[in-house]
Motif scaffolding. Sequence first.
Motif, short mmCIF file in Angstrom:
data_model
loop_
_atom_site.label_atom_id
_atom_site.label_comp_id
_atom_site.label_asym_id
_atom_site.label_seq_id
_atom_site.Cartn_x
_atom_site.Cartn_y
_atom_site.Cartn_z
N ARG A 33 -2.79 7.67 -5.72
CA ARG A 33 -3.72 8.58 -6.38
C ARG A 33 -4.02 8.11 -7.80
NH1 ARG A 33 -5.13 13.60 -5.02
NH2 ARG A 33 -3.36 13.84 -3.61
N GLY A 34 -5.30 8.10 -8.14
CA GLY A 34 -5.72 7.73 -9.48
C GLY A 34 -5.78 8.93 -10.39
N THR A 35 -6.08 8.69 -11.66
CA THR A 35 -6.17 9.78 -12.63
C THR A 35 -7.31 10.74 -12.33
OG1 THR A 35 -7.50 8.35 -14.06
CG2 THR A 35 -5.12 8.39 -14.45
N ASP A 36 -8.27 10.30 -11.51
CA ASP A 36 -9.38 11.17 -11.14
C ASP A 36 -9.05 12.07 -9.95
OD1 ASP A 36 -9.27 9.29 -9.14
OD2 ASP A 36 -11.36 8.64 -9.33
N GLY A 37 -7.80 11.95 -9.43
CA GLY A 37 -7.39 12.79 -8.31
C GLY A 37 -7.71 12.21 -6.95
N ASN A 38 -8.39 11.07 -6.89
CA ASN A 38 -8.75 10.46 -5.62
C ASN A 38 -7.69 9.46 -5.17
OD1 ASN A 38 -11.27 11.79 -5.38
ND2 ASN A 38 -12.17 10.35 -6.86
N LEU A 39 -7.53 9.34 -3.84
CA LEU A 39 -6.61 8.38 -3.27
C LEU A 39 -7.32 7.07 -3.01
CD1 LEU A 39 -4.77 10.68 -0.70
CD2 LEU A 39 -3.84 9.79 -2.84
N ARG A 40 -6.65 5.97 -3.32
CA ARG A 40 -7.24 4.65 -3.10
C ARG A 40 -6.34 3.82 -2.20
NH1 ARG A 40 -8.81 6.20 -8.13
NH2 ARG A 40 -11.03 5.88 -8.63
N TYR A 41 -6.94 3.27 -1.17
CA TYR A 41 -6.22 2.40 -0.23
C TYR A 41 -5.77 1.14 -0.96
CZ TYR A 41 -5.41 -0.36 4.02
OH TYR A 41 -4.86 -1.13 5.01
N SER A 42 -4.46 0.85 -0.91
CA SER A 42 -3.90 -0.25 -1.71
C SER A 42 -3.01 -1.15 -0.84
CB SER A 42 -3.10 0.32 -2.88
OG SER A 42 -3.86 1.23 -3.64
N PRO A 43 -3.55 -1.79 0.18
CA PRO A 43 -2.73 -2.57 1.11
C PRO A 43 -2.05 -3.77 0.49
CG PRO A 43 -5.05 -3.00 1.51
CD PRO A 43 -4.99 -1.87 0.52
N LYS A 44 -2.65 -4.37 -0.56
CA LYS A 44 -2.09 -5.59 -1.14
C LYS A 44 -0.80 -5.35 -1.92
CE LYS A 44 -6.52 -8.01 -1.44
NZ LYS A 44 -7.50 -8.71 -2.33
N LEU A 45 -0.49 -4.08 -2.16
CA LEU A 45 0.73 -3.77 -2.90
C LEU A 45 1.96 -3.72 -2.00
CD1 LEU A 45 -0.51 -1.07 -5.43
CD2 LEU A 45 -0.30 -3.54 -5.74
N LEU A 46 1.77 -3.71 -0.69
CA LEU A 46 2.88 -3.76 0.25
C LEU A 46 3.04 -5.19 0.74
CD1 LEU A 46 2.39 -0.54 2.42
CD2 LEU A 46 4.03 -0.90 0.58
N ILE A 47 4.17 -5.81 0.42
CA ILE A 47 4.40 -7.22 0.76
C ILE A 47 5.42 -7.28 1.89
CG2 ILE A 47 5.02 -9.49 -0.12
CD1 ILE A 47 2.62 -8.16 -1.52
N ASP A 48 5.01 -7.84 3.02
CA ASP A 48 5.90 -7.98 4.18
C ASP A 48 5.92 -9.45 4.58
OD1 ASP A 48 7.34 -7.83 6.50
OD2 ASP A 48 6.23 -6.16 7.36
N ASN A 49 7.02 -10.14 4.25
CA ASN A 49 7.12 -11.58 4.53
C ASN A 49 7.87 -11.88 5.81
OD1 ASN A 49 5.72 -12.35 2.16
ND2 ASN A 49 7.57 -12.12 0.93
N ARG A 50 8.18 -10.88 6.61
CA ARG A 50 8.86 -11.14 7.87
C ARG A 50 7.96 -11.90 8.82
NH1 ARG A 50 10.56 -5.01 9.21
NH2 ARG A 50 8.38 -4.79 8.54
N ASP A 51 8.54 -12.75 9.66
CA ASP A 51 7.75 -13.42 10.69
C ASP A 51 7.16 -12.39 11.65
OD1 ASP A 51 8.35 -15.91 9.64
OD2 ASP A 51 10.12 -16.18 10.91
N ASN A 52 7.94 -11.36 11.93
CA ASN A 52 7.52 -10.29 12.83
C ASN A 52 7.26 -9.05 11.99
OD1 ASN A 52 7.13 -8.51 14.90
ND2 ASN A 52 9.27 -8.45 15.54
N LYS A 53 6.11 -9.02 11.33
CA LYS A 53 5.85 -7.96 10.37
C LYS A 53 5.17 -6.76 11.04
CE LYS A 53 3.52 -10.78 7.92
NZ LYS A 53 2.76 -11.39 6.80
N GLY A 54 5.11 -5.65 10.32
CA GLY A 54 4.41 -4.47 10.81
C GLY A 54 5.32 -3.49 11.53
#
Length: 340
Positions: A33-54
Motif C-alpha cells: 500500500r502506498g501513501t495514497d491508500g492504493n495497493l501496488r503489485y510488487s512482484p520484483k520484491l519477492l526473490i525466489d532462487n530455488r530451482d523449483n520455485k513457486g
Amino acid sequence: MNLSNSTVQCTYQVCSDRQINDAIKPSPALYLRGTDGNLRYSPKLLIDNRDNKGMALGRQILIADYNNDKVLDIYIADHGVGKPDGYRDSYFLSQANGTWLESSKTHLSHSNFKVYDHGAATGDIDNDGDMDVVITTMGSGLQCLINDGTGFLKKRKCGGSFAFALELADMDDDGDLDAIVGGHEYNPNSSMFTGIHWNNGRGNFSRNNKTRFPQHKKKWGTIPELSAWDLDNDGDIDIAISRTGSSYKGSAIQIIENLGNKKFKDRGIIQLDSNDGWVYGIRFRDMDNDGEDDLFISSYSAKTSGTVVINNGNFDFSLVMPAQARELYKTIHSMIYPNY
C-alpha cells in the motif's frame, strides 16, 4: 474432502493422482500500500532462487516478523493439490535492501518438509519473545517450527490431534497461546477433534489436556477453517468456526462463547448457504461503527463471499449478504481514508 477409514482421499475438492507441474506453479502475489491508500503489485520484491520455485496451493499465508528486524516476513503453508501428502512450504524473510528472499534452505531445519498443512498459525508459543509457526499434519498431530530469534525455524512434534483448521490464542488467560483445532466430525472412526489443546507453557499441546467443543456433525460436520476474537468485549477470546456439510456442500458459521475457567457455550449455527460456498476465511472488524466487531466472510462462492455477519451485541448476529454489504465497505473505507 472425503474420509474413508480415516484416510484422506481428496484434497481441495480434487480427487486424482495428477502431479503438480513444477514449470507453471504460481509465485506469491505481493501488493504494497502506498501513501495514497492504493495497493501496488510488487512482484520484483519477492526473490525466489530455488530451482523449483513457486507454490502448489498456498493454503495459509502467515505474516510476522520472524527475523526480528522490525519488518514483516512471510511463511506460506502449502498443502498441495490432488493428493494428501502435501507440498513443501515457502518462507520469505525481509532483507536490508527492501526485498524478501525465499530462505527455506538457510532458515528452516527441514527445507523440503512435506505435509498436508491445511491449517497453520503463527505466534510466540514458548514465550521467548519471537514468533513461531504451528501447522497441522493430518494424522500426525501438530508440528511446531520453533524460532531461535534470528528467523531460523526448527521443526519438532508438539502434540495436538488429527485436524484441518488451526488457530492460536490464549484461551484461559494464563499467558501462553493455546491451539484451537477443527477436525471433520462425521467420521466416527477418526481421531479428529474440534476444541482446544492447552499449551503447557513450553509450546507443547498434549492430546490428553484438551477441551472439546459442541459438535454439529449430522449436517455441518466438516470444518475447513476457524478464527478467534473477543466478540462480546469482555476481555476473553471467543471462537467463530466455519462449517460445511459432507462433500463441502453448504456454508455456516458456529459461534462459541468463552465463559472463562475453560468453560464454553455453543451460541449456535448461522447458515449462509445450503448448497455451496464453504467459508475459508473469517476476519473481524467493526464494519458498522457500533463498538462491536463484526465478521467478514471469504468463501468459494460469489453468493456468500463478502458476506458480513453483523454483531448486534450479546451474541445476537444478523447477515448482510454481499450485494448489500458494499455500502458497509464504502463506509469503513471512508473512515480509514477520509481524504480519498
